[in-house]
Design an enzyme around this catalytic site. Structure first.
Site, short mmCIF file in Angstrom:
data_model
loop_
_atom_site.label_atom_id
_atom_site.label_comp_id
_atom_site.label_asym_id
_atom_site.label_seq_id
_atom_site.Cartn_x
_atom_site.Cartn_y
_atom_site.Cartn_z
N CYS A 85 0.86 -1.18 0.00
CA CYS A 85 0.00 0.00 0.00
C CYS A 85 0.89 1.23 0.00
CB CYS A 85 -0.92 -0.01 1.22
SG CYS A 85 -1.98 1.45 1.27
N CYS A 235 -3.30 6.69 -4.90
CA CYS A 235 -3.02 5.25 -4.79
C CYS A 235 -1.59 4.93 -5.24
CB CYS A 235 -4.03 4.41 -5.59
SG CYS A 235 -3.88 2.65 -5.23
O1 PYC Z 1 -1.89 3.61 -1.97
O2 PYC Z 1 -1.37 1.63 -2.75
C1 PYC Z 1 -2.14 2.41 -2.21
C2 PYC Z 1 -3.47 1.91 -1.77
C3 PYC Z 1 -3.98 0.66 -1.96
C4 PYC Z 1 -5.25 0.66 -1.39
C5 PYC Z 1 -5.47 1.90 -0.87
N1 PYC Z 1 -4.37 2.65 -1.12
#
Ligand code: PYC
Length: 310
Positions: A85, A235
């Site tokens: 994550c 993300c």
């Molecule tokens: O930032 O990789 C990320 C992530 C995965 C799920 C929520 N954030």
């Protein structure tokens, strides 16, 4: 259970300092599997309301196998254990700094997906160098209920992503409900129509890419997570998968930096170096802020000690 909550561009992370289940020893991927299969009630109770909040990701600190790593960590949302994550790692870096466990400089962290590195640039700014990320399939079409044919790339950045560019719906905060419904339908279509990783891994996240209205920002994304919440940050693992696609398409050179923003406008700075296995080694830089230090209590007579499960 002692926890520290932070947010990375609005996306919450809860670091569990103690009081988590004993997962034994061995490779982190095996311990993460044990956590996913034997401790579902635990991870739901930590993240679901009333103790948690929508979108929150947990970070369970565990002993690393690699003694050069500052810590091992297993990330999870309310519905799944994650391979890695990115926003959680930025939150973790800022949390470890807040605790005085790390100072400015480079630190290794072990995750189920592999060893990554965390550069603490200042008290709130972290640069993450992720595991090698790759595009697995380009231009795959799926039939999506109530939407018709949608085409995207399957890519890996520590989790599995189906990336649609351009998004059929404008990536704008006023469309969050419609974007969520569409991405859930796309994920269901990918799973039903066997859009799988090399070893049969199902798509667990869906990304819709759009243009940004902001000068100097390369693009804006909407990312659906396994718990059906959208990522408030751009993300980290999704941005890594996206970098692999841009590199494979020859539209972003190694070392070139771009800014990717989330649907709510939170930015990451992104770049990559070539990987050893044909993919890319992504670097993402973002900011996190500490929100709370606390102790979670799960009283036996609390009817919602396992979270609100409807
Ligand atoms: O930032 O990789 C990320 C992530 C995965 C799920 C929520 N954030």
């Amino acid at each position: 259970m002692r926890v520290i909550d932070s947010h990375t561009g609005g996306m919450p992370t809860r670091v569990i300092l103690d009081g988590g289940p004993d997962l034994g020893s061995g490779p982190l991927a095996e311990r993460a599997h044990r956590f996913a299969t034997e401790h579902e009630a635990f991870y739901k109770s930590v993240l679901l309301e009333p103790r948690g909040q929508p979108g929150m990701v947990g970070a369970l600190l565990v002993a690393p196998e690699d003694s050069e790593c500052e810590t091992g960590v297993i990330y999870f949302d309310a519905d799944a254990v994650l391979g890695m994550c990115g926003h959680g790692t930025i939150g973790l870096g800022v949390t470890l700094a807040h605790l005085g466990r790390i100072g400015p400089g480079t630190h290794k962290v072990e995750t189920p997906a592999g060893v990554i590195s965390v550069d603490l640039l200042d008290a709130n700014t972290v640069r993450v160098t992720n595991i090698e990320s790759r595009r697995v399939k380009a231009s795959v079409s799926v039939d999506v209920e109530a939407h018709g044919k949608v085409t995207g790339d399957l890519a890996y950045g520590g989790n599995w992503f189906f990336i649609v560019d351009p998004s059929p719906i404008a990536v704008d905060p006023c469309n969050i409900r419609a974007l969520t419904d569409l991405t859930i339908a796309i994920r269901e279509a990918c799973i039903a129509q066997d859009v799988l990783g090399e070893n049969g891994e199902p798509v667990d996240h869906v990304i819709l890419q759009d243009q940004s209205h902001n000068k100097n920002v390369h693009s804006r994304n909407f990312v659906l997570c396994p718990d059906d919440q959208y990522d408030r940050s751009p993300c980290g693992t999704g941005s890594s998968a996206r970098l692999a696609c841009l590199a494979a398409d020859g539209v972003l050179a190694s070392g070139e930096e771009i800014v990717q923003e989330s649907v709510i406008g939170s930015p990451y700075r992104l770049s990559y170096q070539p990987g050893l296995n044909g993919g890319v080694i992504p670097t993402l830089t973002g900011q996190a802020h500490i929100m709370a230090e606390g102790k979670l209590i799960f009283a036996q007579n609390d009817p919602f000690r396992h979270g609100i499960i409807l």
